[in-house]
Design an enzyme around this catalytic site. Sequence first.
Site, PDB file in Angstrom:
ATOM      1  N   GLY A 109      10.301  -0.511  -5.881  1.00 28.15           N
ATOM      2  CA  GLY A 109       9.121  -0.555  -6.729  1.00 28.15           C
ATOM      3  C   GLY A 109       8.138  -1.654  -6.361  1.00 28.15           C
ATOM      4  N   CYS A 110       8.411  -2.357  -5.285  1.00 29.66           N
ATOM      5  CA  CYS A 110       7.502  -3.417  -4.845  1.00 29.66           C
ATOM      6  C   CYS A 110       6.812  -2.999  -3.557  1.00 29.66           C
ATOM      7  CB  CYS A 110       8.269  -4.716  -4.598  1.00 29.66           C
ATOM      8  SG  CYS A 110       8.954  -5.452  -6.078  1.00 29.66           S
ATOM      9  N   GLN A 111       5.559  -3.396  -3.425  1.00 30.80           N
ATOM     10  CA  GLN A 111       4.801  -3.110  -2.206  1.00 30.80           C
ATOM     11  C   GLN A 111       5.403  -3.882  -1.036  1.00 30.80           C
ATOM     12  OE1 GLN A 111       0.731  -4.336  -2.560  1.00 30.80           O
ATOM     13  NE2 GLN A 111       0.143  -3.532  -0.581  1.00 30.80           N
ATOM     14  N   SER A 112       5.757  -5.122  -1.277  1.00 31.78           N
ATOM     15  CA  SER A 112       6.396  -5.960  -0.266  1.00 31.78           C
ATOM     16  C   SER A 112       7.907  -5.811  -0.388  1.00 31.78           C
ATOM     17  CB  SER A 112       6.033  -7.428  -0.496  1.00 31.78           C
ATOM     18  OG  SER A 112       4.641  -7.587  -0.520  1.00 31.78           O
TER      19      SER A 112
END
Length: 144
Positions: A57-60
């Site tokens: 769920g994180c871009q990074s």
Amino acid sequence: MSITENDFGKTITSDDVLDTLGFFDDWEERYKYIIDLGKQLPAMADDKKNDDYLLRGCQSQVWIDSQNNDGTLSFEADSDAHIVRGLLGMVLAAYNHKSAQQILEFDIDAYFEGVDLVKHLSPTRGNGLRAMVQKIQETAKKLG
């Protein structure tokens, strides 16, 4: 495997973060402080940077590990992005070295609203921040 200890939640608290961020007049200075906060996080061992600890769920890329020490939760976290490491520092300042009950009772939304954080993040960064918080709260719920 044990986690690497850090000062977040002990000598670097959520109150300290709010006080320091409140001192700065503009968001460029606040971003610099948040990035500096992330530089204080110890790096996670490379052998933990795998799917077992990866936060979805994180871009990074973000990795979080936890350890229960007689009812007190300790967290280790890392990211491949400087600003995200800083956001992890903010989250750990609030949650690290706390009991499950303290974690679940902490008003994280008020904490972020206290510095007007979420509206200064991109939607994807905001989603990632929520995913970090959710992971730690889920860990606390399992313990509590």
